[in-house]
Design a protein around this motif. Structure first.
Motif, mmCIF file in Angstrom:
data_model
loop_
_atom_site.group_PDB
_atom_site.id
_atom_site.type_symbol
_atom_site.label_atom_id
_atom_site.label_comp_id
_atom_site.label_asym_id
_atom_site.label_seq_id
_atom_site.Cartn_x
_atom_site.Cartn_y
_atom_site.Cartn_z
ATOM 1 N N GLU A 27 0.714 -1.071 0.026
ATOM 2 C CA GLU A 27 0.103 -0.067 -0.049
ATOM 3 C C GLU A 27 0.722 1.373 0.090
ATOM 4 O OE1 GLU A 27 -2.582 -0.552 3.383
ATOM 5 O OE2 GLU A 27 -3.661 -1.919 2.556
ATOM 6 N N LEU A 28 2.211 1.190 0.357
ATOM 7 C CA LEU A 28 3.135 2.499 0.214
ATOM 8 C C LEU A 28 3.378 2.837 -1.144
ATOM 9 C CD1 LEU A 28 5.351 1.303 3.387
ATOM 10 C CD2 LEU A 28 3.532 3.081 3.327
ATOM 11 N N SER A 29 3.451 4.136 -1.144
ATOM 12 C CA SER A 29 3.748 4.845 -2.375
ATOM 13 C C SER A 29 4.729 5.791 -2.025
ATOM 14 C CB SER A 29 2.648 5.256 -3.299
ATOM 15 O OG SER A 29 3.287 5.684 -4.415
ATOM 16 N N ASP A 30 6.098 5.701 -1.956
ATOM 17 C CA ASP A 30 6.876 6.805 -1.345
ATOM 18 C C ASP A 30 8.134 6.749 -2.141
ATOM 19 O OD1 ASP A 30 7.232 9.112 0.913
ATOM 20 O OD2 ASP A 30 9.067 7.954 0.638
ATOM 21 N N LEU A 31 8.895 7.763 -2.382
ATOM 22 C CA LEU A 31 10.211 7.796 -3.132
ATOM 23 C C LEU A 31 11.414 7.205 -2.172
ATOM 24 C CD1 LEU A 31 10.648 11.253 -4.794
ATOM 25 C CD2 LEU A 31 10.153 9.053 -5.921
ATOM 26 N N ASN A 32 10.875 6.989 -0.854
ATOM 27 C CA ASN A 32 11.995 6.502 -0.096
ATOM 28 C C ASN A 32 11.815 5.201 0.345
ATOM 29 O OD1 ASN A 32 13.594 8.994 0.087
ATOM 30 N ND2 ASN A 32 11.930 9.615 1.582
ATOM 31 N N VAL A 33 10.758 4.442 -0.208
ATOM 32 C CA VAL A 33 10.396 2.998 -0.092
ATOM 33 C C VAL A 33 10.485 2.082 -1.345
ATOM 34 C CG1 VAL A 33 8.704 1.474 0.839
ATOM 35 C CG2 VAL A 33 8.839 3.715 1.881
ATOM 36 N N ILE A 34 11.519 1.175 -1.361
ATOM 37 C CA ILE A 34 11.295 0.254 -2.375
ATOM 38 C C ILE A 34 10.053 -0.238 -2.740
ATOM 39 C CG2 ILE A 34 12.510 -1.525 -3.575
ATOM 40 C CD1 ILE A 34 15.097 -0.827 -1.954
ATOM 41 N N PRO A 35 9.365 -0.409 -3.907
ATOM 42 C CA PRO A 35 8.094 -1.032 -3.962
ATOM 43 C C PRO A 35 8.104 -2.552 -4.069
ATOM 44 C CG PRO A 35 8.789 -0.091 -5.972
ATOM 45 C CD PRO A 35 9.938 0.486 -5.185
ATOM 46 N N ILE A 36 6.976 -3.095 -3.873
ATOM 47 C CA ILE A 36 6.645 -4.511 -4.110
ATOM 48 C C ILE A 36 6.345 -4.599 -5.301
ATOM 49 C CG2 ILE A 36 5.260 -6.354 -3.307
ATOM 50 C CD1 ILE A 36 7.028 -5.767 -1.022
ATOM 51 N N LEU A 37 7.137 -5.625 -6.024
ATOM 52 C CA LEU A 37 6.721 -5.961 -7.501
ATOM 53 C C LEU A 37 5.810 -6.944 -7.580
ATOM 54 C CD1 LEU A 37 10.473 -5.641 -9.121
ATOM 55 C CD2 LEU A 37 8.533 -4.153 -9.105
ATOM 56 N N ALA A 38 5.970 -7.942 -6.911
ATOM 57 C CA ALA A 38 5.275 -9.090 -6.899
ATOM 58 C C ALA A 38 5.042 -9.986 -5.636
ATOM 59 C CB ALA A 38 5.332 -10.130 -7.910
ATOM 60 N N HIS A 39 3.849 -10.738 -5.277
ATOM 61 C CA HIS A 39 4.000 -11.247 -3.927
ATOM 62 C C HIS A 39 3.155 -12.822 -3.821
ATOM 63 C CE1 HIS A 39 0.060 -9.996 -2.768
ATOM 64 N NE2 HIS A 39 0.258 -8.699 -3.383
ATOM 65 N N GLY A 40 3.334 -13.281 -2.936
ATOM 66 C CA GLY A 40 2.492 -14.605 -2.970
ATOM 67 C C GLY A 40 2.178 -14.644 -1.425
ATOM 68 N N ASP A 41 0.766 -14.534 -0.970
ATOM 69 C CA ASP A 41 0.282 -14.558 0.209
ATOM 70 C C ASP A 41 -0.163 -15.844 0.912
ATOM 71 O OD1 ASP A 41 -2.003 -15.171 -0.869
ATOM 72 O OD2 ASP A 41 -3.102 -13.400 -0.371
ATOM 73 N N GLY A 42 0.504 -16.986 0.494
ATOM 74 C CA GLY A 42 0.212 -18.384 1.089
ATOM 75 C C GLY A 42 -0.924 -18.977 0.576
ATOM 76 N N THR A 43 -2.094 -18.212 -0.104
ATOM 77 C CA THR A 43 -2.952 -18.800 -0.785
ATOM 78 C C THR A 43 -2.708 -20.049 -1.840
ATOM 79 O OG1 THR A 43 -3.061 -16.976 -2.231
ATOM 80 C CG2 THR A 43 -4.333 -16.926 -0.127
ATOM 81 N N GLU A 44 -1.509 -19.833 -2.386
ATOM 82 C CA GLU A 44 -1.109 -20.652 -3.318
ATOM 83 C C GLU A 44 -0.080 -21.687 -2.929
ATOM 84 O OE1 GLU A 44 -1.423 -19.349 -7.123
ATOM 85 O OE2 GLU A 44 -2.997 -18.074 -6.753
ATOM 86 N N GLU A 45 0.322 -22.615 -3.610
ATOM 87 C CA GLU A 45 1.358 -23.529 -3.542
ATOM 88 C C GLU A 45 2.916 -23.001 -3.306
ATOM 89 O OE1 GLU A 45 1.499 -26.779 -6.479
ATOM 90 O OE2 GLU A 45 -0.441 -27.310 -5.844
ATOM 91 N N ASP A 46 2.912 -21.793 -3.945
ATOM 92 C CA ASP A 46 4.295 -21.037 -3.749
ATOM 93 C C ASP A 46 4.691 -20.486 -2.519
ATOM 94 O OD1 ASP A 46 2.574 -19.134 -4.245
ATOM 95 O OD2 ASP A 46 3.636 -18.179 -5.862
ATOM 96 N N GLY A 47 3.741 -20.391 -1.540
ATOM 97 C CA GLY A 47 4.485 -19.946 -0.226
ATOM 98 C C GLY A 47 4.129 -18.334 -0.047
ATOM 99 N N ILE A 48 4.570 -17.864 0.918
ATOM 100 C CA ILE A 48 4.559 -16.543 1.245
ATOM 101 C C ILE A 48 5.753 -15.915 0.770
ATOM 102 C CG2 ILE A 48 4.136 -14.855 3.067
ATOM 103 C CD1 ILE A 48 2.540 -17.073 4.502
ATOM 104 N N TRP A 49 5.897 -14.732 -0.022
ATOM 105 C CA TRP A 49 7.157 -14.245 -0.537
ATOM 106 C C TRP A 49 6.695 -12.910 -1.047
ATOM 107 C CZ3 TRP A 49 7.051 -12.890 -5.382
ATOM 108 C CH2 TRP A 49 6.064 -13.354 -6.263
ATOM 109 N N TYR A 50 7.584 -12.081 -1.302
ATOM 110 C CA TYR A 50 7.594 -10.939 -1.947
ATOM 111 C C TYR A 50 8.848 -10.409 -2.795
ATOM 112 C CZ TYR A 50 9.587 -8.252 2.043
ATOM 113 O OH TYR A 50 10.333 -7.877 3.048
ATOM 114 N N ALA A 51 8.822 -9.807 -3.844
ATOM 115 C CA ALA A 51 9.973 -9.356 -4.706
ATOM 116 C C ALA A 51 9.969 -8.092 -4.650
ATOM 117 C CB ALA A 51 9.738 -10.009 -6.066
ATOM 118 N N MET A 52 11.209 -7.596 -4.757
ATOM 119 C CA MET A 52 11.386 -6.095 -4.912
ATOM 120 C C MET A 52 12.514 -5.841 -5.624
ATOM 121 S SD MET A 52 11.627 -5.338 -0.616
ATOM 122 C CE MET A 52 10.882 -3.526 -0.471
ATOM 123 N N PRO A 53 12.642 -4.517 -6.329
ATOM 124 C CA PRO A 53 13.750 -4.089 -7.279
ATOM 125 C C PRO A 53 15.047 -4.295 -6.404
ATOM 126 C CG PRO A 53 12.199 -2.386 -7.504
ATOM 127 C CD PRO A 53 11.696 -3.431 -6.127
#
Length: 73
Positions: free
Chosen positions: A25-51
């Motif tokens: 939900e954050l949008s700030d120049l000082n915060v690296i954004p989340i590019l993609a994520h998995g919240d555990g509802t699928e088989e791939d687990g809980i994760w997130y990717a950032m630049p």
């Protein structure tokens, strides 16, 4: 990435999901954004990717300090 969520403390999973929600939900120049994520509802687990950051905060602080030393006062 939290891989094997079944063996992790339930509170840690809740905290990870809360932090993931807040970061998406954050949008700030000082915060690296989340590019993609998995919240555990699928088989791939809980994760997130950032630049990939170009430098660490320590690197930036060292450069700033060096710049201040070179600047005439």
């Amino acid at each position: 990435m939290l891989r094997n969520v079944a063996n992790i403390d339930a509170e840690a999973v809740v905290r990870f999901k809360r932090e993931l929600r807040i970061l998406t939900e954050l949008s700030d120049l000082n915060v690296i954004p989340i590019l993609a994520h998995g919240d555990g509802t699928e088989e791939d687990g809980i994760w997130y990717a950032m630049p990939l950051a170009k430098a660490s905060l320590l690197d930036v602080a060292k450069e700033f300090k060096a710049t201040c030393r070179r600047s005439p006062t």
